[in-house]
Write an enzyme that holds these catalytic residues in place. Structure first.
Site, PDB file in Angstrom:
ATOM      1  N   THR A 164       0.782  -1.289  -0.088  1.00 22.44           N
ATOM      2  CA  THR A 164       0.036   0.122   0.068  1.00 22.44           C
ATOM      3  C   THR A 164       0.795   1.200   0.006  1.00 22.44           C
ATOM      4  O   THR A 164       1.964   1.326   0.509  1.00 22.44           O
ATOM      5  CB  THR A 164      -0.943   0.049   1.413  1.00 22.44           C
ATOM      6  OG1 THR A 164       0.114  -0.047   2.636  1.00 22.44           O
ATOM      7  CG2 THR A 164      -1.708  -1.111   1.295  1.00 22.44           C
TER       8      THR A 164
ATOM      9  N   GLU B 114      -5.667  -4.044  -0.553  1.00 21.03           N
ATOM     10  CA  GLU B 114      -5.981  -5.287   0.261  1.00 21.03           C
ATOM     11  C   GLU B 114      -6.932  -6.040  -0.280  1.00 21.03           C
ATOM     12  O   GLU B 114      -7.135  -7.143   0.200  1.00 21.03           O
ATOM     13  CB  GLU B 114      -6.486  -4.859   1.527  1.00 21.03           C
ATOM     14  CG  GLU B 114      -5.324  -4.087   2.323  1.00 21.03           C
ATOM     15  CD  GLU B 114      -5.089  -2.652   2.275  1.00 21.03           C
ATOM     16  OE1 GLU B 114      -5.762  -2.054   1.229  1.00 21.03           O
ATOM     17  OE2 GLU B 114      -4.703  -2.052   3.130  1.00 21.03           O
TER      18      GLU B 114
ATOM     19  N   LYS C  52      -6.239  11.694  -1.740  1.00 22.89           N
ATOM     20  CA  LYS C  52      -5.709  11.361  -2.713  1.00 22.89           C
ATOM     21  C   LYS C  52      -5.994  12.259  -4.074  1.00 22.89           C
ATOM     22  O   LYS C  52      -6.801  12.462  -4.349  1.00 22.89           O
ATOM     23  CB  LYS C  52      -6.889   9.909  -3.022  1.00 22.89           C
ATOM     24  CG  LYS C  52      -6.227   8.885  -4.065  1.00 22.89           C
ATOM     25  CD  LYS C  52      -6.810   7.401  -3.800  1.00 22.89           C
ATOM     26  CE  LYS C  52      -5.862   6.536  -4.363  1.00 22.89           C
ATOM     27  NZ  LYS C  52      -6.585   5.082  -4.300  1.00 22.89           N
TER      28      LYS C  52
ATOM     29  N   TRP D  29      -1.410   8.717  -2.950  1.00 20.79           N
ATOM     30  CA  TRP D  29      -1.918   9.295  -1.796  1.00 20.79           C
ATOM     31  C   TRP D  29      -0.882  10.323  -1.256  1.00 20.79           C
ATOM     32  O   TRP D  29       0.370  10.427  -1.468  1.00 20.79           O
ATOM     33  CB  TRP D  29      -1.762   8.353  -0.724  1.00 20.79           C
ATOM     34  CG  TRP D  29      -2.681   6.991  -0.976  1.00 20.79           C
ATOM     35  CD1 TRP D  29      -2.532   5.891  -1.163  1.00 20.79           C
ATOM     36  CD2 TRP D  29      -4.080   7.066  -0.722  1.00 20.79           C
ATOM     37  NE1 TRP D  29      -3.573   4.976  -1.379  1.00 20.79           N
ATOM     38  CE2 TRP D  29      -4.688   5.958  -0.804  1.00 20.79           C
ATOM     39  CE3 TRP D  29      -5.065   8.337  -0.206  1.00 20.79           C
ATOM     40  CZ2 TRP D  29      -5.911   5.645  -0.981  1.00 20.79           C
ATOM     41  CZ3 TRP D  29      -6.261   7.784   0.212  1.00 20.79           C
ATOM     42  CH2 TRP D  29      -6.897   6.647  -0.104  1.00 20.79           C
TER      43      TRP D  29
END
Ligand code: AMP
Length: 550
Positions: free
Chosen positions: A192, A336, A447, A452
Site C-alpha cells: 500500500t 488489500e 488522494k 496518496w
C-alpha cells in the site's frame, strides 16, 4: 433428536487455480489475439498471446538459470508493457512472487519496501534505472538488476550485477511444463502507498488472483470479451493493474499497454490508432482525456466503455465521458482487496430510475463482486442499516481480501474486526440493493491523481513553522486531481503567517506535488470526544471551499 446427515463430497476433479493455467489457456484458445505495447520512446511492440506464452516460457527458464526459487521475491519497477506482462506470468508460474513496486513512491518508502520484502532481483525499465542506481546501495538483499531492454539499449553502468533482459532470455526453450503446487501459494506482492506509517504488503495467492480475474470479468458492465480491445491505463506496478493482465487473457480481449505516456493527447492517439474499445484507470486520467478532446474537438471512434476507480469520479466527468457516447462504470477497491471489490453494474434498479436520479446513481461505487461480502458498522462496531442513508465503515470478507499483511503483525492486528472482517477505512452508505456509495474516509489521507498524500506528514511538516500552533490537512475535491490538500492552521498567539510564508517553508520539507493548494486560518481546531482533531467537522466546515487551483 435426528441429526443432520453428513454432507456428501462431490465426485469432481480438483485442479489447482494457478496463474500459469491462464497463459496456457490464452495461448491455446486466444493464441492469435494481439497484445500491443508502447514504450517510453513511443515505439510500438506487437505480438499475440501465443507469442507471449513462448517468451514467458523462455523467461521462466531464464529465471531458474538465474537461481530464482519458489517463494523468492522478484521485484519489478516498470510501466505497462509486454515485458512486464511476461514477468507477471513467468515469476508466479515457477512458484516465485512477482513483487510490483510503484516507482512514484518516495525514496525512503522504496528502500523500506525492497528491504522488507527481501527481494533478490529487480527487473526495471531502462528509464527507471537512475532511480534504481540512486537507491540500490541501501538495498540489503538485491543480487542483480535486470534491465527490460535489448542488449544494444542497455544503459551504462559500472555494476557487474546489471543484466540485460533479452540476453537473459537468449536461446532458452520456448515451451515449459509449469510446476503444479498448492493454489494457496503466494503469487504477487504489492505494498500500500497510502498509510502514514510504513507501506504494508498485500500478498496475493494464485487462487485469489484467478478468482478475482474471473469475478471481475463477470462484474464488468460493459462486457469484456474476445471482441474487445482493452487498455489498462491503471499501472501494472500497483495492484496488478486491477487484475486486467489476468482477466483479459481469460476473456480473450486484446490488450493495449500504454507505457508511461498517459497525458490526454497520448491516450487519445493510442485509443484511436489501436481501436481501443474499453479502458480502465483513475479519474484524473479521464479528466485529462476529456480536456484534450474539449480543446481539440476530437472524438472517440471505437471506445465504448471506461472503467474508473481508485478515487471518486464527479458527475461532470461522467457526463463529459457520456457525451462522447462512452459508457461509464465506477469501481471501488483497495490494495488489500486484489483490488476490485465493487463495480457499479447497471441493473434493473437503474433502469427504474429517471433523469437526475439515474445519473446520480452512477456516482455510486457499486455492488460487490461475487465472493466479496459487505459489513457496514458504526463507530461502536454495531451494524448500520442498509437504507441508502445511514453511513458506517465498510468491512469486507472474501476470497480476494487479505487475511493479514505481509510480515506486519501490528498493522494486521489493527486491520480486522473480532470476526476477521477487513476494515477498509472507507465510510459509506449501502442501499437496499446492496449498492455502496462512499461518503467519507476514516483514513487521514488525501488522494491526488490516484496517488496518496499523507495528511499527517503534511501536518507535521507545517507544525515545524514557528508561527503555527495547530495544523490539519484535509482533502478538497478538485476537478482534475480528484482531491488536493487544503492546510488549515491555527496561528500561534500574536502571529499570522501568510499562505506564501507557509508554502515557502513547506517547499523543502515535502514533495512538490504534496504542497497544499491553499492555506486557511481558523481560531481553534474542532476536536472529537477523544480530543483528536475532528477531520469530519473540518471537512464539513470547508465543504464549499474553492481552491485557487480548481
Ligand atoms: P489503494 O489501496 O491505493 O488502491 O487505495 C484504496 C482507497 O482508494 C480506498 O480505500 C478508497 O479510499 C479509495 N478509492 C478507491 N476506489 C474509489 C472510488 N471508486 N471512489 C472513491 N474512492 C475510492
Amino acid at each position: 433428536m435426528p441429526t443432520d446427515p453428513d454432507p456428501v463430497l462431490g465426485l469432481m476433479m480438483e485442479r489447482p487455480l494457478l496463474i500459469s493455467s491462464i497463459i496456457d489457456y490464452a495461448a491455446c484458445v486466444h493464441g492469435h489475439v494481439p497484445v500491443v505495447s508502447r514504450d517510453a520512446q513511443g515505439r510500438m511492440h506487437r505480438y499475440t498471446y501465443g507469442d507471449a506464452a513462448k517468451r514467458i516460457a523462455r523467461l521462466a527458464h531464464a529465471l531458474k538459470t538465474l537461481g530464482v526459487r519458489p517463494g523468492d521475491r522478484v521485484a519489478t519497477l516498470a510501466w505497462n508493457g509486454h515485458r512486464h506482462f511476461e514477468l507477471y506470468y513467468a515469476v508466479s508460474g515457477i512458484g516465485a512472487i512477482c513483487h510490483t513496486v510503484n516507482p512514484r513512491l518516495f525514496r525512503d518508502q522504496l528502500v523500506h519496501i525492497f528491504n522488507h520484502a527481501e527481494d533478490r532481483f529487480i527487473f526495471a525499465d531502462p528509464e527507471l534505472m537512475p532511480l534504481v542506481e540512486d537507491i540500490v546501495r541501501d538495498l540489503r538483499t538485491i543480487e542483480a538488476i535486470v534491465v527490460l531492454a535489448e542488449a544494444a539499449e542497455m544503459p551504462e553502468s559500472d555494476r557487474k550485477s546489471v543484466l540485460c533482459y533479452e540476453t537473459l532470455l537468449g536461446r532458452q526453450p520456448d515451451a515449459i511444463d509449469w510446476p503444479e503446487f498448492d493454489e494457496k501459494t503466494a503469487a504477487a506482492l504489492c505494498y500500500t502507498s497510502g498509510t502514514t506509517g510504513k507501506p504494508k504488503g498485500a500478498l496475493y495467492s494464485h487462487r485469489s488472483t484467478v478468482l478475482h480475474a474471473l469475478s471481475s470479468i463477470i462484474g464488468h458492465d460493459n462486457r469484456l470479451d474476445s471482441t474487445d480491445v482493452f487498455m489498462p491505463v491503471v499501472p501494472m506496478f500497483h495492484v496488478c493493474a486491477w487484475g486486467y493482465p489476468y482477466a483479459c487473457p481469460i476473456a480473450g480481449a486484446a490488450m493495449v499497454l500504454p507505457g508511461p505516456r498517459l497525458d490526454g493527447a497520448s491516450l487519445h492517439e493510442l485509443m484511436e490508432e489501436e481501436r481501443v474499445t474499453l479502458a480502465a484507470g483513475v479519474p484524473t486520467l479521464w479528466y485529462g482525456l476529456m480536456e484534450h478532446l474539449r480543446q481539440t474537438g476530437g472524438s472517440l471512434t471505437h471506445l465504448r466503455g471506461l472503467v474508473s476507480g481508485g478515487a471518486a469520479a464527479s458527475l461532470a466527468l461522467i457526463e463529459a465521458i457520456e457525451s462522447h457516447g462512452v459508457e461509464f462504470m465506477h469501481g471501488w477497491g483497495l490494495t488489500e482487496t486484489s483490488p476490485v471489490a465493487t463495480t457499479n453494474l447497471s441493473s434493473t434498479v437503474q433502469s427504474g430510475l429517471e433523469g437526475d436520479a439515474a445519473q446520480r446513481y452512477k456516482l455510486r461505487q457499486g455492488r460487490p463482486l461475487h465472493g466479496v461480502e459487505f459489513r457496514l458498522v458504526g463507530d461502536d462496531g454495531a451494524p448500520v442499516p442498509r437504507d441508502g442513508t445511514a453511513s458506517g465503515e465498510v468491512l469486507l470478507r472474501g476470497n480476494t481480501v487479505i487475511a493479514e499483511y505481509y510480515r506486519d503483525e501490528a498493522a494486521s492486528a489493527a486491520a480486522f474486526d473480532a470476526d476477521g472482517w477487513f476494515r477498509t477505512g472507507d465510510i459509506g452508505t449501502i442501499d437496499e440493493y446492496g449498492c455502496l456509495q462512499l461518503t467519507d474516509r476514516a483514513k487521514d489521507l488525501i488522494k491526488s491523481g490516484g496517488e496518496w498524500i499523507s495528511s499527517i506528514d503534511l501536518e507535521n511538516a507545517a507544525l515545524g513553522h514557528s508561527g503555527v500552533a495547530a495544523a490539519a490537512a484535509i482533502a478538497i475535491p478538485h476537478p482534475k486531481w480528484g482531491e488536493r490538500p487544503l492546510l488549515v492552521i491555527v496561528p500561534q498567539e500574536g502571529e499570522s503567517p501568510s499562505k506564501e510564508d507557509i508554502l515557502g517553508f513547506l517547499k523543502d520539507r515535502v514533495a512538490q506535488w504534496w504542497l497544499p493548494d491553499d492555506v486557511a486560518h481558523i481560531d481553534a481546531m474542532p476536536l472529537t470526544a477523544t480530543g483528536k482533531v475532528s477531520k469530519r467537522q473540518l471537512r464539513e466546515r470547508f465543504r464549499d471551499h474553492k481552491l485557487p487551483t480548481a
